[in-house]
Design a protein around this motif. Structure first.
Motif, PDB file in Angstrom:
ATOM      1  N   ASN A 102       3.287   3.992  -1.201  1.00 49.89           N
ATOM      2  CA  ASN A 102       1.885   4.276  -1.518  1.00 49.89           C
ATOM      3  C   ASN A 102       1.215   3.082  -2.188  1.00 49.89           C
ATOM      4  O   ASN A 102       0.043   2.788  -1.920  1.00 49.89           O
ATOM      5  N   GLY A 103       1.934   2.396  -3.056  1.00 49.84           N
ATOM      6  CA  GLY A 103       1.391   1.186  -3.687  1.00 49.84           C
ATOM      7  C   GLY A 103       1.113   0.103  -2.666  1.00 49.84           C
ATOM      8  O   GLY A 103       0.062  -0.560  -2.701  1.00 49.84           O
ATOM      9  N   LYS A 104       2.037  -0.074  -1.729  1.00 52.08           N
ATOM     10  CA  LYS A 104       1.843  -1.072  -0.667  1.00 52.08           C
ATOM     11  C   LYS A 104       0.628  -0.723   0.182  1.00 52.08           C
ATOM     12  O   LYS A 104      -0.216  -1.582   0.486  1.00 52.08           O
ATOM     13  N   ASN A 105       0.506   0.559   0.534  1.00 50.38           N
ATOM     14  CA  ASN A 105      -0.642   0.992   1.341  1.00 50.38           C
ATOM     15  C   ASN A 105      -1.953   0.814   0.589  1.00 50.38           C
ATOM     16  O   ASN A 105      -2.983   0.446   1.183  1.00 50.38           O
ATOM     17  N   HIS A 108      -2.884  -2.891   0.718  1.00 51.86           N
ATOM     18  CA  HIS A 108      -3.380  -3.249   2.051  1.00 51.86           C
ATOM     19  C   HIS A 108      -4.791  -2.702   2.272  1.00 51.86           C
ATOM     20  O   HIS A 108      -5.633  -3.373   2.865  1.00 51.86           O
ATOM     21  N   SER A 109      -5.058  -1.480   1.782  1.00 48.43           N
ATOM     22  CA  SER A 109      -6.392  -0.899   1.929  1.00 48.43           C
ATOM     23  C   SER A 109      -7.413  -1.712   1.140  1.00 48.43           C
ATOM     24  O   SER A 109      -8.536  -1.947   1.614  1.00 48.43           O
ATOM     25  N   ARG A 117      -9.391   4.814   1.098  1.00 52.20           N
ATOM     26  CA  ARG A 117      -7.951   5.052   1.334  1.00 52.20           C
ATOM     27  C   ARG A 117      -7.067   4.521   0.204  1.00 52.20           C
ATOM     28  O   ARG A 117      -5.912   4.903   0.080  1.00 52.20           O
ATOM     29  N   CYS A 118      -7.595   3.636  -0.611  1.00 50.39           N
ATOM     30  CA  CYS A 118      -6.741   3.050  -1.659  1.00 50.39           C
ATOM     31  C   CYS A 118      -6.710   3.903  -2.925  1.00 50.39           C
ATOM     32  O   CYS A 118      -5.989   3.599  -3.847  1.00 50.39           O
ATOM     33  N   ALA A 119      -7.441   4.967  -2.982  1.00 56.58           N
ATOM     34  CA  ALA A 119      -7.457   5.816  -4.177  1.00 56.58           C
ATOM     35  C   ALA A 119      -6.264   6.724  -4.241  1.00 56.58           C
ATOM     36  O   ALA A 119      -5.580   7.056  -3.372  1.00 56.58           O
TER      37      ALA A 119
END
Length: 119
Positions: A102-105, A108-109, A117-119
């Motif tokens: 989730n941190g990686k995503n 990237h967002s 999407r990064c929230a």
């Protein structure tokens, strides 16, 4: 030799994967193999010298229905605790992998400018 063989059989019931315990278990396999080779070599030497019969007659013989050298009920209890511990460990590892994913995503967002999407 019997004790080492019995311990090896008991450890085969565990799913050790690639842990330090697995490496030690594999080491036990080699110890059992060395014991078996030693017994074979001594037996062959005694047979060659013609002393096998007198040594075999003097050696104590275990009854065929004698209990194993290692208490299998204790090993079963240890195995149950090991399985429980391993399941807990796997659950924690999965959670930590999910956090990292989730941190990686999120990173990237943010890099793509997708702030929803990064929230």
């Amino acid at each position: 030799l019997k004790v080492a063989q019995c311990l090896e059989e008991a450890l085969l019931q565990f799913d050790l994967r690639n842990s330090d315990l697995r490496r030690r278990s594999d080491g036990l396999k080699y110890v059992v193999k060395k014991f078996e080779e030693l017994v074979y070599e001594v037996t062959m030497g005694l047979q060659r010298d013609g002393k096998f019969d007198e040594v075999a007659a003097a050696a104590p013989v275990a009854a065929p229905d004698s209990p194993p050298s290692i208490d299998l009920t204790v090993m079963a209890a240890v195995r149950e605790r090991y399985v429980w511990y391993d399941l807990q460990r796997e659950a924690i590892l999965k959670q930590s992998r999910d956090v990292a994913k989730n941190g990686k995503n999120a990173v990237h967002s943010l890099q793509r400018g997708d702030f929803k999407r990064c929230a």
